[in-house]
Design a protein around this motif. Structure first.
Motif, short mmCIF file in Angstrom:
data_model
loop_
_atom_site.label_atom_id
_atom_site.label_comp_id
_atom_site.label_asym_id
_atom_site.label_seq_id
_atom_site.Cartn_x
_atom_site.Cartn_y
_atom_site.Cartn_z
N GLN A 182 55.59 33.22 41.60
CA GLN A 182 54.72 32.43 40.74
C GLN A 182 53.27 32.88 40.85
OE1 GLN A 182 55.49 28.40 42.14
NE2 GLN A 182 56.67 27.97 40.30
N PHE A 183 52.60 32.91 39.68
CA PHE A 183 51.17 33.19 39.63
C PHE A 183 50.49 32.09 38.82
CE2 PHE A 183 53.16 37.33 40.28
CZ PHE A 183 52.42 37.83 41.35
N GLU A 184 49.25 31.83 39.17
CA GLU A 184 48.54 30.70 38.57
C GLU A 184 48.21 30.92 37.11
OE1 GLU A 184 44.53 27.96 39.37
OE2 GLU A 184 45.08 29.57 40.75
N ASP A 185 47.84 32.17 36.74
CA ASP A 185 47.51 32.43 35.35
C ASP A 185 47.93 33.84 34.98
OD1 ASP A 185 45.30 34.32 35.89
OD2 ASP A 185 44.19 32.55 36.55
N GLY A 186 47.81 34.16 33.67
CA GLY A 186 48.28 35.44 33.19
C GLY A 186 47.54 36.62 33.76
N GLY A 187 46.22 36.49 33.98
CA GLY A 187 45.45 37.57 34.56
C GLY A 187 45.90 37.90 35.97
N VAL A 188 46.13 36.87 36.79
CA VAL A 188 46.60 37.08 38.16
C VAL A 188 48.02 37.63 38.15
CG1 VAL A 188 47.09 35.93 40.36
CG2 VAL A 188 45.11 35.22 39.01
N GLN A 189 48.82 37.21 37.16
CA GLN A 189 50.18 37.71 37.03
C GLN A 189 50.19 39.23 36.83
OE1 GLN A 189 52.12 36.32 33.50
NE2 GLN A 189 54.16 36.91 34.15
N VAL A 190 49.35 39.72 35.94
CA VAL A 190 49.29 41.16 35.69
C VAL A 190 48.72 41.90 36.90
CG1 VAL A 190 48.13 42.93 34.30
CG2 VAL A 190 49.17 40.95 33.19
N GLU A 191 47.72 41.33 37.55
CA GLU A 191 47.19 41.95 38.76
C GLU A 191 48.25 42.01 39.86
OE1 GLU A 191 44.36 43.63 39.16
OE2 GLU A 191 44.26 43.29 36.99
N GLY A 192 49.12 40.99 39.90
CA GLY A 192 50.22 41.00 40.86
C GLY A 192 51.17 42.16 40.61
N LEU A 193 51.39 42.47 39.35
CA LEU A 193 52.23 43.62 39.01
C LEU A 193 51.56 44.92 39.43
CD1 LEU A 193 54.66 44.89 37.49
CD2 LEU A 193 53.27 44.78 35.40
N ARG A 194 50.29 45.04 39.14
CA ARG A 194 49.57 46.27 39.45
C ARG A 194 49.42 46.50 40.96
NH1 ARG A 194 45.48 45.36 34.48
NH2 ARG A 194 46.27 46.98 33.09
N SER A 195 49.31 45.41 41.72
CA SER A 195 49.12 45.54 43.17
C SER A 195 50.42 45.65 43.94
CB SER A 195 48.33 44.34 43.69
OG SER A 195 49.10 43.15 43.57
N GLY A 196 51.54 45.49 43.25
CA GLY A 196 52.84 45.57 43.93
C GLY A 196 53.35 44.23 44.41
N GLY A 197 52.65 43.15 44.04
CA GLY A 197 53.10 41.83 44.44
C GLY A 197 54.32 41.36 43.66
N ALA A 198 54.63 42.06 42.58
CA ALA A 198 55.82 41.79 41.77
C ALA A 198 56.35 43.12 41.27
CB ALA A 198 55.48 40.87 40.60
N ASP A 199 57.67 43.21 41.15
CA ASP A 199 58.28 44.45 40.67
C ASP A 199 58.22 44.55 39.15
OD1 ASP A 199 59.16 45.28 43.29
OD2 ASP A 199 60.71 43.73 43.16
N ALA A 200 58.15 43.42 38.50
CA ALA A 200 58.06 43.35 37.04
C ALA A 200 57.49 41.98 36.70
CB ALA A 200 59.42 43.56 36.38
N VAL A 201 57.08 41.80 35.44
CA VAL A 201 56.59 40.49 35.02
C VAL A 201 57.30 40.08 33.74
CG1 VAL A 201 54.33 40.63 36.11
CG2 VAL A 201 54.63 41.58 33.82
N LEU A 202 57.46 38.77 33.59
CA LEU A 202 58.10 38.22 32.40
C LEU A 202 57.21 37.11 31.86
CD1 LEU A 202 61.88 37.44 32.03
CD2 LEU A 202 60.17 35.93 31.04
N GLY A 203 56.92 37.19 30.56
CA GLY A 203 56.07 36.18 29.96
C GLY A 203 55.89 36.44 28.48
#
Length: 272
Positions: A182-203
């Motif tokens: 889980q990420f708080e907002d869409g910007g943090v969600q994408v940064e999580g993908l770029r930093s390796g905090g997520a393998d993929a994103v769905l939204g």
């Protein structure tokens, strides 16, 4: 991914230009004939606002391209729309930064006239707020790094899939048994993908494609035609404001300003 491919994917995900705004009821005062029927002035003057002369709008900032800060101002697709509504009302626009949880639950309407923040219209949300006619169609997408081995929903099983909390993307991921982060907002969600905090994103495609459209390191591996439509939330007790909002959306569609806004934030294909 090549920018041209991203633009084609964005057009598909957004179902751009297919908003069926006509045919929706626009109500007005019984003695005025309603907005759009010669009663614009009477409706304008009778629309109740929490603060007279001011349209107070709750929005979850930042959430580009819908609402975010640029050069000290709040801008975006949603902001274009509520600014037009405020102008039509002859009111000052006041933007209140609120959490998406408060917005999607309707709780923020105790302090705002309108909720707008890329809110998908759902039956559950209709229980706590009235919705305007839709102003954008928006499907879900699964985005992964190129060459990651994630090519669809099945290959995403067992991977860390980043979602924004309290969204339809999170609900869809859970329904399909994905392991979510889980990420708080869409910007943090994408940064999580770029930093390796997520393998993929769905939204929602609108938000993810806008942020990743110029980055060839990521690709849309699957699009889910969920039929989502975005609308503005308004108190069920304020039928006149709801009517006024709907009329402005109809006017924007007719005079082309809604298409202009789509092109500004989503590209030329969004006006097709």
């Amino acid at each position: 991914m090549p920018p041209s491919r991203v633009r084609r994917l964005a057009a598909t995900a957004l179902c751009a230009g297919t908003l069926a705004l006509s045919g929706c009821a626009v109500l007005g005062p019984a003695d005025s004939g309603g907005a759009g029927n010669g009663g614009e002035v009477a409706l304008n003057e009778s629309v109740p606002l929490l603060n007279p002369g001011q349209l107070t709008v709750c929005s979850d900032i930042p959430y580009p391209p819908f609402e975010f800060q640029q050069d000290g101002k709040t801008v975006g697709y949603d902001i274009d729309i509520v600014q037009r509504i405020a102008d039509d009302l002859g009111a000052e626009l006041s933007i209140v930064d609120s959490s998406f949880e408060a917005i999607q639950s309707g709780a923020s309407l105790t302090g705002c006239d309108v909720n707008i923040s890329s809110i998908t219209i759902t039956d559950e949300r209709r229980q706590t707020m009235a919705f305007s006619i839709p102003y954008l169609d928006d499907d879900l997408v699964l985005v992964a790094p190129v060459g990651s081995g994630i090519t669809d929903l099945e290959s995403a099983q067992g991977k860390r899939i980043g979602v924004q909390q309290a969204t339809t993307g999170e609900a869809f991921a859970e329904e399909n048994g994905l392991d979510i982060v889980q990420f708080e907002d869409g910007g943090v969600q994408v940064e999580g993908l770029r930093s390796g905090g997520a393998d993929a994103v769905l939204g929602n495609g609108s938000v993810l494609l806008y942020q990743l459209k110029d980055d060839p390191a990521y690709e849309v591996v699957e699009t889910f035609a969920t039929g989502e439509q975005l609308g503005m939330g308004i108190s069920p007790d304020n039928a006149l404001l709801l009517s006024f909002v709907n009329q402005t959306l109809l006017d924007m569609e007719e005079d082309g300003t809604l298409d202009e806004s789509r092109v500004r934030w989503f590209g030329e294909e969004a006006a097709q």
